[in-house]
Write a protein that holds these residues in place. Structure first.
Motif, PDB file in Angstrom:
ATOM      1  N   ASP A   1      -9.662 -19.637  44.370  1.00  0.00           N
ATOM      2  CA  ASP A   1     -10.899 -19.758  45.125  1.00  0.00           C
ATOM      3  C   ASP A   1     -10.604 -20.363  46.496  1.00  0.00           C
ATOM      4  OD1 ASP A   1     -13.828 -19.772  45.456  1.00  0.00           O
ATOM      5  OD2 ASP A   1     -13.551 -21.945  45.516  1.00  0.00           O
TER       6      ASP A   1
ATOM      7  N   TYR B   1     -13.417 -15.358  47.827  1.00  0.00           N
ATOM      8  CA  TYR B   1     -14.254 -16.107  48.754  1.00  0.00           C
ATOM      9  C   TYR B   1     -15.649 -15.492  48.741  1.00  0.00           C
ATOM     10  CZ  TYR B   1     -16.187 -18.278  52.917  1.00  0.00           C
ATOM     11  OH  TYR B   1     -17.010 -18.975  53.787  1.00  0.00           O
ATOM     12  N   ASN B   2     -16.585 -16.202  48.146  1.00  0.00           N
ATOM     13  CA  ASN B   2     -17.990 -15.765  48.100  1.00  0.00           C
ATOM     14  C   ASN B   2     -18.124 -14.350  47.542  1.00  0.00           C
ATOM     15  OD1 ASN B   2     -18.701 -18.227  49.222  1.00  0.00           O
ATOM     16  ND2 ASN B   2     -19.021 -17.420  51.283  1.00  0.00           N
ATOM     17  N   ARG B   3     -17.610 -14.164  46.326  1.00  0.00           N
ATOM     18  CA  ARG B   3     -17.663 -12.849  45.686  1.00  0.00           C
ATOM     19  C   ARG B   3     -18.434 -12.899  44.371  1.00  0.00           C
ATOM     20  NH1 ARG B   3     -16.865 -11.184  49.927  1.00  0.00           N
ATOM     21  NH2 ARG B   3     -15.182  -9.837  50.696  1.00  0.00           N
ATOM     22  N   GLU B   4     -19.454 -13.714  44.317  1.00  0.00           N
ATOM     23  CA  GLU B   4     -20.243 -13.862  43.100  1.00  0.00           C
ATOM     24  C   GLU B   4     -20.752 -12.520  42.580  1.00  0.00           C
ATOM     25  OE1 GLU B   4     -24.185 -16.443  41.654  1.00  0.00           O
ATOM     26  OE2 GLU B   4     -23.766 -16.120  43.791  1.00  0.00           O
ATOM     27  N   ALA B   5     -21.169 -11.637  43.476  1.00  0.00           N
ATOM     28  CA  ALA B   5     -21.802 -10.384  43.061  1.00  0.00           C
ATOM     29  C   ALA B   5     -20.838  -9.404  42.406  1.00  0.00           C
ATOM     30  CB  ALA B   5     -22.475  -9.722  44.268  1.00  0.00           C
TER      31      ALA B   5
ATOM     32  N   SER C   1     -15.212 -21.064  48.177  1.00  0.00           N
ATOM     33  CA  SER C   1     -16.470 -20.307  48.091  1.00  0.00           C
ATOM     34  C   SER C   1     -17.669 -21.244  48.095  1.00  0.00           C
ATOM     35  CB  SER C   1     -16.487 -19.454  46.821  1.00  0.00           C
ATOM     36  OG  SER C   1     -15.501 -18.451  46.861  1.00  0.00           O
ATOM     37  N   ARG C   2     -18.747 -20.767  48.688  1.00  0.00           N
ATOM     38  CA  ARG C   2     -19.988 -21.551  48.741  1.00  0.00           C
ATOM     39  C   ARG C   2     -21.093 -20.942  47.891  1.00  0.00           C
ATOM     40  NH1 ARG C   2     -20.484 -21.638  55.141  1.00  0.00           N
ATOM     41  NH2 ARG C   2     -19.699 -19.522  54.745  1.00  0.00           N
ATOM     42  N   ASP C   3     -20.780 -19.886  47.148  1.00  0.00           N
ATOM     43  CA  ASP C   3     -21.769 -19.280  46.259  1.00  0.00           C
ATOM     44  C   ASP C   3     -21.418 -19.654  44.824  1.00  0.00           C
ATOM     45  OD1 ASP C   3     -19.540 -17.771  45.766  1.00  0.00           O
ATOM     46  OD2 ASP C   3     -20.460 -15.825  46.167  1.00  0.00           O
ATOM     47  N   GLY C   4     -21.744 -18.803  43.871  1.00  0.00           N
ATOM     48  CA  GLY C   4     -21.498 -19.115  42.471  1.00  0.00           C
ATOM     49  C   GLY C   4     -20.157 -18.642  41.944  1.00  0.00           C
ATOM     50  N   SER C   5     -19.235 -18.291  42.827  1.00  0.00           N
ATOM     51  CA  SER C   5     -17.935 -17.769  42.388  1.00  0.00           C
ATOM     52  C   SER C   5     -17.189 -18.772  41.521  1.00  0.00           C
ATOM     53  CB  SER C   5     -17.073 -17.394  43.595  1.00  0.00           C
ATOM     54  OG  SER C   5     -17.648 -16.345  44.336  1.00  0.00           O
TER      55      SER C   5
END
Length: 328
Positions: A37, A10-14, A40-44
């Motif tokens: 997933d 969940y929102n772990r793009e980094a 997620s709302r980022d680029g994951s």
């Protein structure tokens, strides 16, 4: 399929690439990776799709609306094909070539549950050993464990291989991880002792557990989700105490997770009313906990804290805490 590695995201793009790359950099061949997933709302999701295209023989991706980590873990478990399953949190990672070591141990021992050490990794780059046991089980040697000892281990889904069939044998049609709750690991993992016949402890750190500063358990403001501790300890009581021989083990878990951890968390949040509810709940369900044999090996300061919380001596706890901070 020998092993299913389930990663909930969940929102772990980094940090997602670090996690997945570490799972792929292993000296084991008979395993699958299931990336789940949780909306997620980022680029994951884009990162997940890239891995699925480049490693179609190894990686499968599941996409769900946001429903919390328990629902994502249940989805991964339902999709898994492995004889064993293990979980890897998406901000954590595996040391290189550890899955092969664990595979050999699983084959040698024919364990239903293979429990192992981890590294606790700090934001500054330092690390320290993170054994799977609390103080009452410190210095446990490598080898076979009775179910009672497994119940006393930390309730982590990521520091063990577990035969997939155990979840169905224990929980049946009920979701293994209670959905919409925190403390869901506590309400799930110890209960597997009811179906595990062979449990083996491997005294090797084979997981890197990242200590995020943003963890919900590090927050100092009260959240209603903290109250999930009450139904989760009662789930333990339902599965492990009532009608079984694990009463003193469950009493210890109530002491560790409800009285000590939750009681102190409520105090830190300024919710003395909820800390008092913890004390009353403990007295109602396990009066006489002070005589639990497992507490003999616990630190004196921790046992004192438990007695003070039970007695609702908030000012004494605050005084001792302030004094300790001044000395440090």
């Amino acid at each position: 399929m020998k092993l299913s590695v389930i990663v909930t995201i969940y929102n772990r793009e980094a940090v997602l690439r670090r996690c997945v790359d570490s799972i792929l950099a292993q000296n084991m061949t008979d395993y699958e990776v299931i990336l789940v997933d949780d909306g997620s709302r980022d680029g994951s999701r884009r990162i997940m799709e890239t891995y699925e295209r480049s490693h179609p023989e190894r990686i499968r991706c599941l996409y769900r609306e946001n429903g919390g980590v328990a629902r994502a873990r249940n989805a991964g478990l339902a999709a898994a094909c492995g004889e064993y399953i293990t979980y890897v949190d998406s901000d954590d990672w595996l040391p290189e070539n550890v899955l092969g070591q664990l595979e050999r141990k699983a084959e040698q021992t024919q364990a239903d549950i293979l429990l192992y050490d981890a590294w606790e990794c700090m934001p500054d780059g330092s690390r320290r050993l993170f054994p799977p046991f609390y103080d009452t089980m410190r210095d446990t040697p490598e080898g076979s464990l009775p179910p009672s000892s497994y119940i006393l281990a930390r309730p982590c889904p990521w520091n063990q291989w577990t035969r997939r069939r155990l979840f169905a044998e224990v929980f049946g049609e009920e979701p293994a991880f209670p959905e919409g709750r925190i403390y869901e690991d506590l309400g799930t993992m110890p209960c597997l002792a009811n179906a595990a016949e062979r449990i083996f402890y491997v005294k090797i750190p084979t997981y890197c557990y990242y200590q995020s500063e943003n963890s919900i358990m590090r927050q100092t403001e009260y959240r209603e989700a903290f109250d999930d501790i009450f139904p989760m300890v009662m789930r333990l009581r339902e599965y492990l105490d009532l009608g079984s021989s694990y009463r003193r083990e469950v009493q210890y878990l109530f002491w560790e997770h409800l009285l000590i951890s939750a009681g102190r968390r409520y105090m830190d949040c300024g919710r003395l009313d909820m800390a008092a509810e913890v004390a009353d709940f403990m007295r109602l369900n396990y009066p006489g906990w002070e005589n639990n044999a497992y507490l003999k090996r616990e630190l004196f300061a921790k046992k004192l804290l438990g007695r003070l919380i039970q007695a609702k001596m908030w000012k004494t706890i605050q005084f001792l805490t302030k004094r300790k901070r001044t000395r440090n």
